[in-house]
Design an enzyme around this catalytic site. Structure first.
Site, short mmCIF file in Angstrom:
data_model
loop_
_atom_site.label_atom_id
_atom_site.label_comp_id
_atom_site.label_asym_id
_atom_site.label_seq_id
_atom_site.Cartn_x
_atom_site.Cartn_y
_atom_site.Cartn_z
N GLY A 112 -14.06 -52.96 35.43
CA GLY A 112 -15.06 -52.31 34.59
C GLY A 112 -15.14 -50.82 34.77
N HIS A 162 -7.67 -47.20 31.18
CA HIS A 162 -7.70 -48.63 30.86
C HIS A 162 -7.29 -48.87 29.41
CE1 HIS A 162 -10.69 -48.54 34.26
NE2 HIS A 162 -9.93 -49.55 34.63
N GLN A 183 -12.08 -57.73 47.93
CA GLN A 183 -11.15 -56.62 48.18
C GLN A 183 -11.83 -55.35 48.65
OE1 GLN A 183 -9.95 -56.71 43.89
NE2 GLN A 183 -9.87 -54.48 44.09
N SER A 193 -12.34 -45.10 37.62
CA SER A 193 -13.76 -45.45 37.49
C SER A 193 -14.59 -44.72 38.54
CB SER A 193 -13.93 -46.96 37.63
OG SER A 193 -13.16 -47.65 36.68
N ARG A 194 -13.99 -44.43 39.68
CA ARG A 194 -14.71 -43.76 40.75
C ARG A 194 -15.03 -42.30 40.43
NH1 ARG A 194 -14.15 -46.70 45.75
NH2 ARG A 194 -12.88 -48.56 45.43
#
Length: 285
Positions: A27, A33, A57, A186-187
């Site tokens: 997400g 993506h 993970q 995403s980070r």
């Protein structure tokens, strides 16, 4: 686009006479993506994506808790870019027999997990192999679509597919970058303004290493110079810069004959851990 939260419902919904590409994600989706979705749609009849923040993970519970979650925005983005099915499960649906069950638990990945992310995040790739093997069991795609940014992860997943004798092809899509070269992640959403500006230095140092290798400079000094340059910035704390053989992931020794040469790094920017890599264009012999 159909959104399904149960594995049983997804299996029933997927027509098996059409080619299926699968894009697993956690997400907080972005243009990187969407490049995976496009590559999947360009070569397959149907595209399936999943959004699942996999707890097995993560080495640090705080990292799991603060991982960005934007399911509504993600679904809209996937729909707009041609995704046909979105699997949006909870932990119990992915792991109905509990998180200790792992089809990939007995695989020895050898040197593929001995360095870089494997050395800095013990158990991380066990969790990656666990969730990907489970998702492939659910979706049963023809092709698994992954991003180059997670180079070591791709190598581990390929090895897992081979060891488990799974009938799925792996398609790797080049990393998509921001305007200043920072790999899309995403980070990145967790970075403040100053951290975001500092993070651009990661790609610049990788590019410098690539240029040095192309010019014939020795490996170790290039790694050390990049580490030192990154470490001099107040907001950056590099964990490693490593030049390696793309097939074995073993450290590259000057003069080795390799099919693909790669330089990768992991850097903490404030409280956010970022990874990136560059493939070196080797001159023809």
């Amino acid at each position: 686009m159909r959104i399904l939260k149960k594995a049983t419902d997804l299996r029933k919904a997927l027509p098996r006479k059409k080619s299926i590409a699968f894009v697993p994600t956690m997400g907080a989706l972005h243009a990187g993506h969407m490049a995976l979705i496009k590559a999947a749609a360009d070569s397959h009849d149907l595209v399936v994506a999943s959004i699942f923040v996999n707890p097995t993970q993560f080495n640090e519970r705080s990292d799991l808790q603060k991982y960005p979650r934007t399911p509504k925005e993600d679904a809209a983005l996937l729909k707009a870019h041609g995704c046909d099915f979105l699997y949006l499960p909870d932990v119990a649906d992915v792991y109905p027999d509990g998180m200790k069950k792992n089809a990939a638990k007995n695989i020895d990945f050898g040197p593929l997990t001995a360095t870089m992310e494997g050395a800095n995040r013990p158990g991380h790739f066990d969790g990656v192999a666990q969730v990907v093997s489970r998702l492939l069991e659910i979706v049963e795609p023809d092709t698994l679509v992954l991003g180059q940014k997670d180079y070591q992860q791709v190598a581990v997943i390929r090895a897992m597919i081979q060891r488990l004798d799974l009938l799925v092809r792996v398609l790797v899509v080049p990393t998509v970058r921001e305007f200043d070269g920072l790999a899309m992640s995403s980070r990145n959403k967790l970075l403040n303004t100053d951290e975001r500006a500092a993070a651009a230095m990661i790609n610049r140092q990788l590019a410098a290493v690539v240029a040095g290798l192309a010019a014939g400079w020795p490996t170790q000094p290039l790694e050390q110079m990049a580490l030192s340059a990154l470490g001099e910035h107040d907001l950056l704390d590099p964990e490693y810069v490593q030049i390696f053989d793309g097939d074995t992931l073993l450290p590259y020794l000057d003069g080795d004959n390799v099919r693909e040469l790669v330089v990768a790094t992991a850097v903490r920017c404030g409280d956010v851990r970022l990874i990136d890599n560059r493939i070196v264009d080797l001159p023809n012999p």
